[in-house]
Design a protein around this motif. Structure first.
Motif, PDB file in Angstrom:
ATOM      1  N   TYR A  74       0.846  -1.197   0.000  1.00 18.86           N
ATOM      2  CA  TYR A  74       0.000   0.000   0.000  1.00 18.86           C
ATOM      3  C   TYR A  74       0.877   1.241   0.000  1.00 18.86           C
ATOM      4  O   TYR A  74       1.805   1.363   0.792  1.00 18.86           O
ATOM      5  CB  TYR A  74      -0.910   0.000   1.232  1.00 18.86           C
ATOM      6  CG  TYR A  74      -1.689   1.275   1.366  1.00 18.86           C
ATOM      7  CD1 TYR A  74      -2.745   1.547   0.516  1.00 18.86           C
ATOM      8  CD2 TYR A  74      -1.353   2.220   2.323  1.00 18.86           C
ATOM      9  CE1 TYR A  74      -3.458   2.716   0.609  1.00 18.86           C
ATOM     10  CE2 TYR A  74      -2.063   3.403   2.437  1.00 18.86           C
ATOM     11  CZ  TYR A  74      -3.114   3.642   1.576  1.00 18.86           C
ATOM     12  OH  TYR A  74      -3.812   4.814   1.674  1.00 18.86           O
ATOM     13  N   GLU A  75       0.605   2.136  -0.897  1.00 14.78           N
ATOM     14  CA  GLU A  75       1.333   3.405  -0.969  1.00 14.78           C
ATOM     15  C   GLU A  75       0.317   4.533  -0.806  1.00 14.78           C
ATOM     16  O   GLU A  75      -0.517   4.759  -1.681  1.00 14.78           O
ATOM     17  CB  GLU A  75       2.045   3.515  -2.319  1.00 14.78           C
ATOM     18  CG  GLU A  75       2.972   4.698  -2.420  1.00 14.78           C
ATOM     19  CD  GLU A  75       4.160   4.633  -1.469  1.00 14.78           C
ATOM     20  OE1 GLU A  75       4.569   5.698  -0.978  1.00 14.78           O
ATOM     21  OE2 GLU A  75       4.671   3.533  -1.218  1.00 14.78           O
ATOM     22  N   PRO A  76       0.351   5.245   0.332  1.00 19.54           N
ATOM     23  CA  PRO A  76      -0.633   6.308   0.546  1.00 19.54           C
ATOM     24  C   PRO A  76      -0.422   7.474  -0.423  1.00 19.54           C
ATOM     25  O   PRO A  76       0.692   7.692  -0.916  1.00 19.54           O
ATOM     26  CB  PRO A  76      -0.384   6.749   1.984  1.00 19.54           C
ATOM     27  CG  PRO A  76       1.034   6.381   2.252  1.00 19.54           C
ATOM     28  CD  PRO A  76       1.305   5.150   1.416  1.00 19.54           C
ATOM     29  N   GLU A  77      -1.486   8.203  -0.667  1.00 10.60           N
ATOM     30  CA  GLU A  77      -1.395   9.400  -1.498  1.00 10.60           C
ATOM     31  C   GLU A  77      -0.516  10.411  -0.768  1.00 10.60           C
ATOM     32  O   GLU A  77      -0.604  10.570   0.443  1.00 10.60           O
ATOM     33  CB  GLU A  77      -2.788   9.981  -1.720  1.00 10.60           C
ATOM     34  CG  GLU A  77      -2.783  11.225  -2.576  1.00 10.60           C
ATOM     35  CD  GLU A  77      -4.162  11.859  -2.711  1.00 10.60           C
ATOM     36  OE1 GLU A  77      -4.204  12.997  -3.190  1.00 10.60           O
ATOM     37  OE2 GLU A  77      -5.157  11.235  -2.322  1.00 10.60           O
ATOM     38  N   LYS A  78       0.340  11.095  -1.523  1.00  9.99           N
ATOM     39  CA  LYS A  78       1.234  12.103  -0.935  1.00  9.99           C
ATOM     40  C   LYS A  78       1.231  13.347  -1.804  1.00  9.99           C
ATOM     41  O   LYS A  78       0.897  13.295  -2.980  1.00  9.99           O
ATOM     42  CB  LYS A  78       2.657  11.568  -0.822  1.00  9.99           C
ATOM     43  CG  LYS A  78       2.793  10.422   0.148  1.00  9.99           C
ATOM     44  CD  LYS A  78       4.225   9.989   0.270  1.00  9.99           C
ATOM     45  CE  LYS A  78       4.354   8.851   1.256  1.00  9.99           C
ATOM     46  NZ  LYS A  78       5.743   8.426   1.406  1.00  9.99           N
ATOM     47  N   CYS A  79       1.590  14.462  -1.194  1.00 12.99           N
ATOM     48  CA  CYS A  79       1.785  15.690  -1.973  1.00 12.99           C
ATOM     49  C   CYS A  79       2.976  16.449  -1.391  1.00 12.99           C
ATOM     50  O   CYS A  79       3.401  16.213  -0.265  1.00 12.99           O
ATOM     51  CB  CYS A  79       0.516  16.550  -2.001  1.00 12.99           C
ATOM     52  SG  CYS A  79       0.189  17.513  -0.539  1.00 12.99           S
ATOM     53  N   TRP A  80       3.505  17.353  -2.202  1.00 15.61           N
ATOM     54  CA  TRP A  80       4.639  18.161  -1.757  1.00 15.61           C
ATOM     55  C   TRP A  80       4.132  19.377  -0.992  1.00 15.61           C
ATOM     56  O   TRP A  80       3.271  20.105  -1.464  1.00 15.61           O
ATOM     57  CB  TRP A  80       5.472  18.631  -2.952  1.00 15.61           C
ATOM     58  CG  TRP A  80       6.276  17.534  -3.545  1.00 15.61           C
ATOM     59  CD1 TRP A  80       5.973  16.823  -4.666  1.00 15.61           C
ATOM     60  CD2 TRP A  80       7.495  16.997  -3.038  1.00 15.61           C
ATOM     61  NE1 TRP A  80       6.935  15.868  -4.893  1.00 15.61           N
ATOM     62  CE2 TRP A  80       7.891  15.951  -3.909  1.00 15.61           C
ATOM     63  CE3 TRP A  80       8.296  17.286  -1.943  1.00 15.61           C
ATOM     64  CZ2 TRP A  80       9.047  15.206  -3.711  1.00 15.61           C
ATOM     65  CZ3 TRP A  80       9.449  16.536  -1.751  1.00 15.61           C
ATOM     66  CH2 TRP A  80       9.817  15.514  -2.627  1.00 15.61           C
ATOM     67  N   VAL A  81       4.657  19.540   0.212  1.00 20.91           N
ATOM     68  CA  VAL A  81       4.385  20.724   1.025  1.00 20.91           C
ATOM     69  C   VAL A  81       5.749  21.297   1.366  1.00 20.91           C
ATOM     70  O   VAL A  81       6.518  20.674   2.098  1.00 20.91           O
ATOM     71  CB  VAL A  81       3.603  20.372   2.310  1.00 20.91           C
ATOM     72  CG1 VAL A  81       3.394  21.604   3.155  1.00 20.91           C
ATOM     73  CG2 VAL A  81       2.273  19.712   1.969  1.00 20.91           C
ATOM     74  N   ASN A  82       6.030  22.463   0.790  1.00 21.05           N
ATOM     75  CA  ASN A  82       7.371  23.061   0.882  1.00 21.05           C
ATOM     76  C   ASN A  82       8.372  22.047   0.343  1.00 21.05           C
ATOM     77  O   ASN A  82       8.290  21.657  -0.805  1.00 21.05           O
ATOM     78  CB  ASN A  82       7.665  23.527   2.301  1.00 21.05           C
ATOM     79  CG  ASN A  82       6.698  24.600   2.750  1.00 21.05           C
ATOM     80  OD1 ASN A  82       6.326  25.469   1.981  1.00 21.05           O
ATOM     81  ND2 ASN A  82       6.265  24.534   3.996  1.00 21.05           N
TER      82      ASN A  82
END
Length: 65
Positions: A9-17
């Motif tokens: 399982y690979e959770p959704e991620k986003c770039w923050v800074n």
């Protein structure tokens, strides 16, 4: 019979800074995850906070410093 290897399982991620952070779909899920992470890592309860991402419709965890 051939065994299937499930994909991890690979959770959704986003770039923050400059950090690639896990996205939580709502505040309640983020709060529950924060308490679980605190327990698993021996952190003081309430040492993690949740916040709404400014780049998408999801939530993240942060250290309360």
């Amino acid at each position: 019979m051939r065994k299937m290897n499930p994909q991890p399982y690979e959770p959704e991620k986003c770039w923050v800074n400059d950090k690639h952070k896990v996205c939580y779909p709502d505040e309640e899920t983020a709060e529950q995850s924060a308490r679980l992470v605190e327990f698993e890592h021996g952190l003081e309860v309430g040492s993690l906070q949740v916040y709404k991402c400014e780049y998408g419709n999801h939530w993240h965890l942060a250290n309360k410093k």
